[in-house]
Enzyme design. Structure first.
Site, PDB file in Angstrom:
ATOM      1  N   SER A 541     103.204  28.480  49.722  1.00  0.00           N
ATOM      2  CA  SER A 541     103.310  27.631  50.901  1.00  0.00           C
ATOM      3  C   SER A 541     103.525  28.501  52.137  1.00  0.00           C
ATOM      4  CB  SER A 541     104.430  26.603  50.708  1.00  0.00           C
ATOM      5  OG  SER A 541     104.328  25.556  51.642  1.00  0.00           O
ATOM      6  N   ASP A 629      96.819  18.341  47.880  1.00  0.00           N
ATOM      7  CA  ASP A 629      98.000  18.841  48.569  1.00  0.00           C
ATOM      8  C   ASP A 629      98.115  18.200  49.950  1.00  0.00           C
ATOM      9  OD1 ASP A 629     100.054  20.376  49.717  1.00  0.00           O
ATOM     10  OD2 ASP A 629      99.447  22.166  48.623  1.00  0.00           O
ATOM     11  N   HIS A 664     100.826  19.692  46.190  1.00  0.00           N
ATOM     12  CA  HIS A 664     101.579  20.876  46.620  1.00  0.00           C
ATOM     13  C   HIS A 664     102.454  21.454  45.514  1.00  0.00           C
ATOM     14  CE1 HIS A 664     102.769  23.436  49.921  1.00  0.00           C
ATOM     15  NE2 HIS A 664     104.039  23.274  49.644  1.00  0.00           N
TER      16      HIS A 664
END
Length: 692
Positions: A541, A629, A664
Site C-alpha cells: 500500500s 481494491d 486491498h
C-alpha cells in the site's frame, strides 16, 4: 530460475498516449487506458500478466505448496479467542479445524453456560469467493445483532439485522455502508454510516427504526467537506451516541443521549483546522485526548458534559515533548494511559482517587504491548496483550488493585519445532543523510554471525503516522529458519518516535521516508549484516509507494523487492477526486491542484520517475494487486509494471500477480491468505537459491 534466455516472453501492454496537463506541465501517460476494469482488453492484459507470472514461477510451485503447508501447520486450527464480558454475556470468536472463517458465539453469565452461535461465517461464506463479516453490534437488550457483510472485497458493506432469539434475519437490507452501526438505548433504533457510491467516502449518518422500510431512514448528519469522513459509535459508559468527523489533521464530534435517539446531536467542539481530539465519557465529564495548544504529542484534558466547548477544557495530563500520548481507557476506579516513549509502548495505570500511579513493567527493547478489549466499565481487571519479535502473543488479565496478572492465553506455535530461545532480537540505529538516527528492529536465529552473505528482508511502511511495531509472526519463521534476518525500519512517516516523527515524513517532507529506508539499507550493508546481493525489501500500500521510490532512487542496493498493492501513481491519483480516499488524503500527501505540491509529488511519484535517467537497472520484483481494491486501484501497479517493462534495461524478474477476486487485503479466508505469503516468500527464497 528462468532468465531472459528462457523462451517465455512477458506480455507487452499497448501504448496509447494520453496527455495529462496541470500547471502548464504536460505528462504523457502511455498506459492510462488500463484505468477501466470494464474493458475486456484490460482484463485480457491482466490475465496475460498472471499467466506469465505462473510460468516464470512454475518451478517454485511445489515449494510454494510446501511453504503454505509449513505455515499452516504452525497455526492452531481449532483456536478460540479469550472471552470478554459485555452486558451479561461472554463473547468469543473461534475457529474449527480445516475451516477458513470464524464462528462468533456467546454464553450467558458464565463460561459454563451453553454456547449460543451468533454467526458461523463458514456457512455464510458458502457460494462466495470472498466473504467478510464486520461491525457486529449487539442491542442493549441482547436480543438483536446488526452486522455488515462484503462479498466483493470492495469494502462496501451491506448491513443486516438478526434476531438472536429466533435466528430470523430481518428483511431490512442497508447497502453501501461501512458495516459498522450502533444501537440507541431502546434496542429499536440503529445508527449507521453510508458511503458515497463512487468515491466510497463515509459521508452520511442515518437513523433506522426496526421494522420500517430502509427508504424511510432519516439522515441525521451529512459531512459535506470531502476531505473528511464520518462515523458513529456509543461511549463505553453507554450514555452517549457520538458522531465523529475526521480528516488527517482535524476532528470534530457531535453527541446525543442514547436514551433520546430522535433528539438532535450537539456539537462537542467545532472543528479547528489542525486540532485533533478524541473523547471518552465518565460520570458527568468527558475526557479529551488532543493536540490543541501546540501539544504535538497530545495531552489529556477534562470537561463537564454540560458545556463541552474548548474554552472549558482543563489539563489533566499535560503535554510532554518526549512522550507520545496514544490512547486512554476509562474504568470506574482507574484511568489507563497508553504511551510511546523512545519508540516503546508504555502502559500507565492511575486510580481516580490518586492512591495509585504506576507503569506495567516490560523488560525487552523490541516488544509490542497494547491495551486489548475492555468493554466492562466496572472492573478492576485490565486486559492487555504482549508480544515481541521472538515471543508469541499473550493475552493477559491484570488486577489493577493487587497487581497480580494471569496469562489467559499464549499463542501456540504448533509443529513441534518452535523454541523462542532459538531466536534473538535487537534494536539498532542507522544514521540518515541529514544526521537523524533511525531505529530498526531486527530478529534472526541465534548463531547467525555478521556476514555479508546473510539474506536480509527489510520491511517498511512510513505513512499516516502508522507505526509497525516489532510483533511476533509464526509465518515469518519460514524465513528465519532458512537463514534470513528480518528487519523492520521505523522510518519517518510513522509515529514510532512521537508525532514529530510523523510530521517529518509527510507532505513536503515525504522524501525523508524514502531516504530513511535507503539509509537503513546502507547501514545493514556497512555493518555486514548483509550485502546488496542478499538484501531484499518489502512493503504494501503506502509501503508499496516506498518500494517504488527506493527502486528508482537506489536500485543497486537490493537483489529483490516485493511491492504489495503499491500506491505508485501518486500524481494522477491525487488529481482524481472521484477515486476513493483521494480528497481525504490531501493532508497526508498534499493537494496537487496547488503547484508546490504537484511539483514535489511528481519528483518522487514512482510511476512518473521510472527510468527517469533513461537507462536504469531494477532489482528482481514481484508486484501484487487485487482487481477490486478500493484503496489502491489495481491500475496503479498494472501501469507501473507496464512502464517498467518498457524502460528498464536488465534481465531481472518483473512479475505482476493480480488477484481477480480480491481487494486491498487480499484473500478473505485465513488460510487462503497464506498462499499469497507463500508466493512472496518463494520468490525471495528462490532468488537466494533456497529450494526447500
Amino acid at each position: 530460475m528462468p532468465t531472459s534466455e528462457t523462451k517465455i516472453q512477458p506480455p507487452i501492454a499497448a501504448k496509447k498516449p494520453t496527455k495529462l496537463e496541470k500547471h502548464g506541465d504536460v505528462r504523457v501517460d502511455n498506459y492510462f487506458w488500463l484505468n477501466d476494469r470494464e474493458n475486456s482488453e484490460v482484463i485480457d492484459y491482466l490475465k496475460k500478466e498472471n499467466d506469465y507470472n505462473d510460468k516464470m514461477m512454475a518451478h517454485t510451485k511445489k515449494f510454494q505448496e510446501n511453504l503454505f503447508e509449513e505455515m499452516k501447520s504452525r497455526i492452531k486450527e481449532d483456536d478460540s479467542s479469550v472471552p470478554y464480558k459485555l452486558n451479561g454475556y461472554w463473547y468469543l470468536t473461534r475457529y474449527e479445524k480445516g475451516k477458513d472463517y470464524p464462528i462468533y458465539s456467546r454464553k450467558k453469565e458464565t463460561l459454563e453456560a451453553q454456547e449460543e452461535i451468533l454467526f458461523d461465517c463458514n456457512k455464510e461464506a458458502e457460494g462466495h469467493s470472498y466473504f467478510r463479516l464486520v461491525g457486529l453490534s449487539i442491542s442493549p437488550d441482547n436480543k438483536l445483532a446488526a452486522y455488515g457483510v462484503d462479498t466483493v472485497s470492495r469494502r462496501k458493506y451491506t448491513i443486516r439485522i438478526k434476531n438472536l432469539e429466533t435466528g430470523e434475519i430481518y428483511p431490512e437490507t442497508i447497502e453501501t455502508t461501512t458495516g459498522g452501526s450502533t444501537w440507541a438505548a431502546d434496542s429499536k433504533t440503529l445508527f449507521y454510516t453510508k458511503k458515497d457510491e463512487e468515491t466510497l467516502r463515509s459521508d452520511r449518518i442515518y437513523r433506522h427504526v426496526l421494522g420500517t422500510s430502509v427508504t424511510e431512514d432519516v439522515e441525521v448528519f451529512n459531512e459535506i467537506d470531502d476531505t473528511f469522513s464520518t462515523f458513529v459509535y456509543k461511549t463505553k459508559s453507554r450514555k452517549y451516541l457520538v458522531i465523529g468527523s475526521s480528516s488527517t489533521l482535524t476532528s470534530e464530534y457531535r453527541i446525543l443521549r442514547a436514551d433520546n435517539p430522535t433528539g438532535e446531536f450537539q456539537i462537542f467542539q467545532p472543528r479547528i483546522r489542525g486540532v485533533e481530539y478524541g473523547i471518552a465519557h465518565y460520570n458527568t465529564d468527558f475526557y479529551v485526548l488532543t493536540n490543541a495548544d501546540k501539544a504535538t504529542n497530545f495531552k489529556l484534558m477534562k470537561v463537564s458534559e454540560e458545556n463541552t466547548i474548548k474554552e472549558n477544557w482543563k489539563d489533566l495530563i499535560p503535554h510532554r515533548d518526549s512522550v507520545l500520548l496514544e490512547d486512554v481507557e476509562i474504568f470506574k476506579d482507574y484511568l489507563v494511559i497508553s504511551e510511546r516513549d523512545n519508540g516503546l509502548n508504555k502502559i500507565n495505570i492511575k486510580r481516580w482517587d490518586g492512591t495509585a500511579d504506576y507503569y506495567l513493567p516490560f523488560d525487552n527493547e523490541t516488544y509490542t504491548a497494547y491495551v486489548s478489549t475492555n468493554p466492562d466499565f466496572d472492573t478492576k481487571t485490565l486486559r492487555y496483550s504482549y508480544n515481541s519479535l521472538t515471543t508469541p502473543n499473550s493475552v493477559i488479565d491484570f488486577n489493577m488493585e493487587t497487581k497480580e496478572k494471569e496469562v489467559k492465553k499464549e499463542q501456540e506455535v504448533l509443529g513441534g519445532k518452535f523454541d523462542k530461545n532459538d531466536y534473538t532480537s535487537e534494536r539498532v540505529w542507522a544514521t540518515a543523510q541529514d544526521g537523524t538516527l533511525v531505529p530498526m528492529s531486527l530478529v534472526y536465529r541465534k548463531g547467525i554471525k555478521k556476514d555479508s552473505n546473510n539474506p536480509v528482508l527489510q520491511y517498511g511502511y512510513g505513512s499516516y503516522g502508522s507505526t509497525i511495531d516489532p510483533y511476533f509472526s509464526t509465518v515469518r519463521l519460514s524465513l528465519l529458519d532458512r537463514g534470513f534476518i528480518y528487519a523492520i525500519a521505523h522510518i519517518r512517516g510513522s509515529e514510532y518516535l512521537g508525532r514529530s516523527w510523523y510530521d517529518d515524513g509527510k507532505l513536503l517532507k515525504k522524501k525523508n521516508t524514502f531516504t530513511d529506508f535507503i539509509d537503513c539499507s546502507k547501514f545493514l550493508i556497512e555493518q555486514e549484516y548483509t550485502s546488496a546481493h542478499h538484501l531484499y525489501a518489502m512493503g504494501g500500500s503506502a509501503g508499496g509507494l516506498l518500494m517504488g521510490a527506493i527502486v528508482n532512487m537506489a536500485p543497486e542496493l537490493y537483489n529483490g523487492v516485493v511491492a504489495s498493492v503499491p500506491f505508485v501513481d501518486v500524481v494522477s491519483t491525487m488529481l482524481d477526486d472521484s477515486i476513493p480516499l483521494t480528497t481525504g488524503e490531501y493532508d497526508e500527501w498534499g493537494n496537487p491542484n496547488e503547484e508546490e505540491y504537484y511539483t514535489y509529488m511528481k519528483s518522487y511519484s514512482p510511476y512518473d520517475n521510472v527510468a527517469v535517467e533513461a537507462v536504469q537497472k531494477y532489482p528482481n520484483m514481484l508486484v501484487t494487486t487485487g482487481l477490486h481494491d478500493s484503496q489502491v486501484q489495481y491500475w496503479e501497479p498494472a501501469k507501473w509494471v507496464a512502464k517498467l517493462r518498457e524502460l528498464k534495461v536488465d534481465d531481472n524478474l518483473l512479475l505482476l500477480h493480480t488477484n481477480m477476486e480480491a481487494g486491498h487485503g487480499g484473500a478473505s479466508g485465513r488460510f487462503e491468505a497464506l498462499k499469497e505469503v507463500a508466493e512472496e516468500y518463494a520468490f525471495l527464497l528462490d532468488l537466494e537459491s533456497i529450494k526447500e
